[in-house]
Design a protein around this motif. Structure first.
Motif, PDB file in Angstrom:
ATOM      1  N   ILE A   1       0.985  -1.019  -0.117  1.00 40.06           N
ATOM      2  CA  ILE A   1      -0.056  -0.072  -0.130  1.00 40.06           C
ATOM      3  C   ILE A   1       0.803   1.238   0.122  1.00 40.06           C
ATOM      4  CG2 ILE A   1      -2.003   1.410   1.127  1.00 40.06           C
ATOM      5  CD1 ILE A   1      -2.646  -1.237   2.654  1.00 40.06           C
ATOM      6  N   ASP A   2       1.286   1.750  -1.109  1.00 39.17           N
ATOM      7  CA  ASP A   2       2.148   2.953  -1.562  1.00 39.17           C
ATOM      8  C   ASP A   2       1.288   3.827  -2.454  1.00 39.17           C
ATOM      9  OD1 ASP A   2       4.109   4.706  -1.346  1.00 39.17           O
ATOM     10  OD2 ASP A   2       5.490   3.374  -2.493  1.00 39.17           O
ATOM     11  N   GLU A   3       0.296   4.450  -2.045  1.00 41.10           N
ATOM     12  CA  GLU A   3      -0.487   5.132  -2.977  1.00 41.10           C
ATOM     13  C   GLU A   3       0.137   6.053  -4.048  1.00 41.10           C
ATOM     14  OE1 GLU A   3      -3.562   4.486  -3.130  1.00 41.10           O
ATOM     15  OE2 GLU A   3      -3.851   3.824  -0.955  1.00 41.10           O
ATOM     16  N   PRO A   4      -0.330   5.855  -5.185  1.00 41.06           N
ATOM     17  CA  PRO A   4      -1.464   5.250  -5.464  1.00 41.06           C
ATOM     18  C   PRO A   4      -1.252   3.676  -5.982  1.00 41.06           C
ATOM     19  CG  PRO A   4      -0.505   6.303  -7.471  1.00 41.06           C
ATOM     20  CD  PRO A   4       0.500   6.558  -6.175  1.00 41.06           C
ATOM     21  N   ARG A   5      -0.280   3.118  -5.469  1.00 38.84           N
ATOM     22  CA  ARG A   5       0.002   1.824  -5.823  1.00 38.84           C
ATOM     23  C   ARG A   5      -0.627   0.948  -4.802  1.00 38.84           C
ATOM     24  NH1 ARG A   5       5.209   3.642  -6.702  1.00 38.84           N
ATOM     25  NH2 ARG A   5       5.736   2.639  -4.980  1.00 38.84           N
ATOM     26  N   TYR A   6      -1.445  -0.263  -4.947  1.00 39.12           N
ATOM     27  CA  TYR A   6      -1.801  -1.234  -4.034  1.00 39.12           C
ATOM     28  C   TYR A   6      -1.627  -2.560  -4.816  1.00 39.12           C
ATOM     29  CZ  TYR A   6      -5.247  -4.081  -1.680  1.00 39.12           C
ATOM     30  OH  TYR A   6      -5.769  -5.062  -0.878  1.00 39.12           O
ATOM     31  N   ALA A   7      -1.208  -3.441  -3.897  1.00 37.63           N
ATOM     32  CA  ALA A   7      -1.109  -4.855  -4.283  1.00 37.63           C
ATOM     33  C   ALA A   7      -1.566  -5.793  -3.477  1.00 37.63           C
ATOM     34  CB  ALA A   7       0.190  -5.212  -4.702  1.00 37.63           C
ATOM     35  N   CYS A   8      -2.258  -6.920  -3.709  1.00 37.12           N
ATOM     36  CA  CYS A   8      -2.593  -7.804  -2.542  1.00 37.12           C
ATOM     37  C   CYS A   8      -2.558  -9.198  -3.295  1.00 37.12           C
ATOM     38  CB  CYS A   8      -4.247  -7.608  -2.462  1.00 37.12           C
ATOM     39  SG  CYS A   8      -5.287  -7.676  -3.974  1.00 37.12           S
ATOM     40  N   LEU A   9      -2.748 -10.240  -2.534  1.00 35.20           N
ATOM     41  CA  LEU A   9      -2.674 -11.768  -2.655  1.00 35.20           C
ATOM     42  C   LEU A   9      -3.579 -12.337  -2.241  1.00 35.20           C
ATOM     43  CD1 LEU A   9      -0.372 -14.032  -3.230  1.00 35.20           C
ATOM     44  CD2 LEU A   9       0.045 -13.735  -0.882  1.00 35.20           C
ATOM     45  N   PHE A  10      -3.982 -13.500  -2.793  1.00 39.30           N
ATOM     46  CA  PHE A  10      -5.054 -14.439  -2.203  1.00 39.30           C
ATOM     47  C   PHE A  10      -5.033 -15.896  -3.072  1.00 39.30           C
ATOM     48  CE2 PHE A  10      -7.007 -11.821  -5.647  1.00 39.30           C
ATOM     49  CZ  PHE A  10      -7.614 -12.771  -6.508  1.00 39.30           C
TER      50      PHE A  10
END
Length: 142
Positions: free
Chosen positions: A41-50
């Motif tokens: 979470i480093d606006e405007p970047r966002y990454a997630c995992l599932f």
């Protein structure tokens, strides 16, 4: 699983389609997001995992990573998860990781009729990263 015309990834029992039209807000409001773990979470970047469980007997589970810039989905990464490819770094071998890469290539062609390359919607890659020690399928939307 990957639509050859759009690059969209349709997951079994998912309530959203992973593609260039998916917004960050729509994803975060989906059932998939309930099981996602934030990676960046480093606006405007966002990454997630599932994780996506196998769709049926003999099918393979996948780890899915999404990368957004603002509201736009810019890329996604798929990694087959199976004990034959190792279960942790303690049983990692390059041979197993290269097997995973071959599996990815075969899976892409069987599941979607696609090969790595440039398409009207973006770039599809299947690669082994020797420095990072992992193999993945990457869909970059343009």
């Amino acid at each position: 699983m990957i639509d050859p015309a759009t690059g969209e990834v349709r997951l079994p029992s998912a309530d959203v389609v992973l593609g260039p039209r998916l917004t960050r807000g729509s994803f975060l409001g989906s059932r998939l997001a309930e099981h996602a773990r934030d990676l960046e979470i480093d606006e405007p970047r966002y990454a997630c995992l599932f994780f996506i469980p196998p769709g049926g007997p003999g099918e393979t589970a996948f780890r899915v990573s999404l990368r957004f810039h603002g509201e736009s989905l810019t890329s996604l990464e798929l990694v087959a998860v199976d004990a034959r490819f190792g279960t942790s770094w303690s049983d990692w071998t390059e041979e197993k990781e290269l097997d995973r890469c071959r599996f990815h290539d075969e899976w892409l062609e069987t599941a979607s009729g696609l090969k790595p390359g440039r398409y009207s919607w973006g770039v599809l890659e299947s690669r082994f990263d020797p420095k990072g020690g992992f193999s993945s399928i990457i869909v970059d939307f343009q």
